[in-house]
Design a protein around this motif. Structure first.
Motif, PDB file in Angstrom:
ATOM      1  N   ALA A 171       0.830  -1.419   0.038  1.00  0.00           N
ATOM      2  CA  ALA A 171      -0.054  -0.057  -0.099  1.00  0.00           C
ATOM      3  C   ALA A 171       1.168   1.070  -0.025  1.00  0.00           C
ATOM      4  CB  ALA A 171      -1.018   0.116   1.151  1.00  0.00           C
ATOM      5  N   ALA A 172       2.261   1.281   0.647  1.00  0.00           N
ATOM      6  CA  ALA A 172       2.940   2.323   0.843  1.00  0.00           C
ATOM      7  C   ALA A 172       3.389   2.855  -0.503  1.00  0.00           C
ATOM      8  CB  ALA A 172       3.420   2.130   2.133  1.00  0.00           C
ATOM      9  N   ALA A 173       4.066   1.534  -1.622  1.00  0.00           N
ATOM     10  CA  ALA A 173       4.522   1.457  -2.492  1.00  0.00           C
ATOM     11  C   ALA A 173       4.264   2.062  -3.651  1.00  0.00           C
ATOM     12  CB  ALA A 173       5.273   0.255  -3.093  1.00  0.00           C
ATOM     13  N   ALA A 176       3.231   6.033  -3.102  1.00  0.00           N
ATOM     14  CA  ALA A 176       4.805   6.544  -3.959  1.00  0.00           C
ATOM     15  C   ALA A 176       4.614   6.317  -5.128  1.00  0.00           C
ATOM     16  CB  ALA A 176       6.267   5.767  -3.336  1.00  0.00           C
ATOM     17  N   ASP A 177       3.974   5.488  -5.838  1.00  0.00           N
ATOM     18  CA  ASP A 177       3.798   5.459  -6.944  1.00  0.00           C
ATOM     19  C   ASP A 177       2.823   6.597  -7.936  1.00  0.00           C
ATOM     20  OD1 ASP A 177       4.283   3.760 -10.079  1.00  0.00           O
ATOM     21  OD2 ASP A 177       2.288   3.592 -10.000  1.00  0.00           O
ATOM     22  N   THR A 178       2.062   7.224  -7.515  1.00  0.00           N
ATOM     23  CA  THR A 178       1.274   7.506  -7.929  1.00  0.00           C
ATOM     24  C   THR A 178       1.284   9.020  -6.956  1.00  0.00           C
ATOM     25  OG1 THR A 178      -0.959   6.839  -6.481  1.00  0.00           O
ATOM     26  CG2 THR A 178      -0.322   6.287  -8.804  1.00  0.00           C
ATOM     27  N   SER A 179       1.344   8.768  -6.278  1.00  0.00           N
ATOM     28  CA  SER A 179       0.867  10.330  -4.731  1.00  0.00           C
ATOM     29  C   SER A 179       2.440  10.568  -4.279  1.00  0.00           C
ATOM     30  CB  SER A 179      -0.546   9.818  -4.351  1.00  0.00           C
ATOM     31  OG  SER A 179      -0.503  11.047  -3.547  1.00  0.00           O
ATOM     32  N   PRO A 180       3.054  10.855  -4.457  1.00  0.00           N
ATOM     33  CA  PRO A 180       4.786  10.760  -3.484  1.00  0.00           C
ATOM     34  C   PRO A 180       3.971  11.354  -2.676  1.00  0.00           C
ATOM     35  CG  PRO A 180       5.095  11.025  -5.658  1.00  0.00           C
ATOM     36  CD  PRO A 180       3.254  10.539  -6.308  1.00  0.00           C
ATOM     37  N   ASP A 185       2.673  11.073   5.262  1.00  0.00           N
ATOM     38  CA  ASP A 185       1.513  11.561   5.812  1.00  0.00           C
ATOM     39  C   ASP A 185       0.450   9.940   5.516  1.00  0.00           C
ATOM     40  OD1 ASP A 185       1.301  14.577   6.423  1.00  0.00           O
ATOM     41  OD2 ASP A 185      -0.149  15.010   4.636  1.00  0.00           O
ATOM     42  N   PHE A 186       1.057   9.605   4.712  1.00  0.00           N
ATOM     43  CA  PHE A 186       0.231   8.158   4.589  1.00  0.00           C
ATOM     44  C   PHE A 186       1.186   7.014   6.154  1.00  0.00           C
ATOM     45  CE2 PHE A 186      -0.380   3.636   3.161  1.00  0.00           C
ATOM     46  CZ  PHE A 186      -1.484   3.487   2.973  1.00  0.00           C
ATOM     47  N   HIS A 187       2.413   7.429   5.591  1.00  0.00           N
ATOM     48  CA  HIS A 187       3.604   6.940   6.514  1.00  0.00           C
ATOM     49  C   HIS A 187       3.070   7.352   8.534  1.00  0.00           C
ATOM     50  CE1 HIS A 187       7.788   5.656   8.162  1.00  0.00           C
ATOM     51  NE2 HIS A 187       7.569   7.009   8.861  1.00  0.00           N
ATOM     52  N   ASN A 188       2.711   7.929   8.287  1.00  0.00           N
ATOM     53  CA  ASN A 188       2.405   9.153   9.575  1.00  0.00           C
ATOM     54  C   ASN A 188       1.246   8.675   9.993  1.00  0.00           C
ATOM     55  OD1 ASN A 188       4.471   9.552  10.692  1.00  0.00           O
ATOM     56  ND2 ASN A 188       3.699  12.006   9.515  1.00  0.00           N
ATOM     57  N   ALA A 212      -7.645   7.608   1.416  1.00  0.00           N
ATOM     58  CA  ALA A 212      -8.277   8.384   1.649  1.00  0.00           C
ATOM     59  C   ALA A 212      -8.240   9.574   1.749  1.00  0.00           C
ATOM     60  CB  ALA A 212      -9.933   8.099   1.663  1.00  0.00           C
ATOM     61  N   GLU A 213      -7.316   9.493   3.899  1.00  0.00           N
ATOM     62  CA  GLU A 213      -7.260   9.989   4.780  1.00  0.00           C
ATOM     63  C   GLU A 213      -6.114  10.781   4.688  1.00  0.00           C
ATOM     64  OE1 GLU A 213      -5.831  10.240   9.917  1.00  0.00           O
ATOM     65  OE2 GLU A 213      -7.041   8.432   8.828  1.00  0.00           O
TER      66      GLU A 213
END
Length: 306
Positions: A171-173, A176-180, A185-188, A212-213
């Protein structure tokens, strides 16, 4: 009066005997043909069965020899580099079978380089994140430091068969691929919603809700990527590369566990849940850049154990 068998009767018996012999001959010939057909059918069946077995063996061999998977864009080094204002450094995706390309660090710039190898299911990674998120965010936002994040999947065995570590890293990848620029934010958010070790972890739908968040761009593309586990093979390959090593531009031979945090090329060995100890290490490492002869790391200021 003479009793006996007439010539006609004898001839009739001879004919019947000859007819019986002929019939027996025909039956034997018919049986031989039937046997030959059965033999041909049996041989054909054996050949077909053998070919089927060979096909299955070939399929098993092909499946066991896993081909490398292409990586997501913006993770050419196997990690994503986050700079000032949380902007990611754009890169191409790693081609299947290619070696990752490390990000070059400008030692003259004075910007601190922090590399983090994390498993989003790892509770100790969560402890490090909780203790250091605020100061990491401040350093990145101000441009004092860059943070390069390498998502890994080590703890799949602890998620009741759902392979949550792999799914979270995938999911993290996808992000990174489309919304780097939303990756940090997603990591946190992943750590803020980290499931307990030993649980089944979050579902794909829950991971999609977290993207989405994080307000990712192209949410439908990201969602499809998560559901399809598009970068599952890359996650596996990246983990293997990190665990084999060496880790470029650092004094780390290989990644033995998560979290592994490297500052200016030097591995942090202090308390992972102590922000002051980590800050002290960063300050010392700021003027102690790694070089090929480095054998030691700055020692963080001792603090009482929690």
């Amino acid at each position: 009066m003479t009793y006996g068998t007439s010539g006609g009767d004898r001839q009739s018996k001879n004919e019947r005997r000859e007819a019986a012999r002929e019939k027996a001959k025909q039956l034997r010939e018919s049986q031989r043909k039937k046997d030959r057909r059965s033999k041909v059918v049996l041989q054909g069946s054996v050949i077909i069965a053998s070919l089927a077995i060979l096909a299955v063996v070939a399929l098993v061999i092909v499946n066991s020899v896993k081909t490398p998977g292409p990586g997501p864009r913006n993770m050419l080094s196997d990690g994503i580099l986050i700079g000032q204002d949380f902007t990611a450094t754009p890169t191409a995706g790693l081609k299947a079978g290619a070696d990752p390309v490390p990000n070059e660090r400008d030692e003259e710039s004075g910007v601190i380089s922090i590399q983090m190898y994390v498993d989003y299911f790892c509770p100790v990674c969560g402890d490090f994140e909780k203790a250091n998120e605020d100061q990491l965010t401040t350093w990145i936002e101000s441009g004092a430091a860059t943070v390069e994040i390498f998502p890994m999947a080590i703890l799949d065995r602890l998620s009741q068969g759902t392979k949550y570590a792999t799914r979270a890293a995938n999911a993290a990848a996808c992000v990174a691929d489309t919304s780097p620029d939303q990756y940090y934010d997603f990591h946190n958010i992943l750590f803020a919603n980290q499931p307990k070790e030993g649980s089944a972890g979050l579902t794909d739908d829950e991971l999609i809700a977290l993207t989405a968040e994080a307000k990712v761009s192209s949410p439908r593309i990201v969602a499809d990527c998560i559901e399809d586990q598009k970068f599952k093979k890359w996650v596996e390959d990246a983990r293997s590369r990190a665990q084999t090593g060496p880790i470029a531009n650092s004094n780390v031979e290989k990644i033995a566990g998560t979290p592994t945090v490297i500052v200016n090329g030097l591995k942090y060995t202090g308390a992972l849940d102590d922000a002051k100890a980590f800050s002290s290490f960063v300050i010392q490492a700021e003027n102690t850049n790694f070089n090929e002869k480095s054998t030691s790391t700055p020692t963080p200021t001792p603090v009482p154990a929690q």
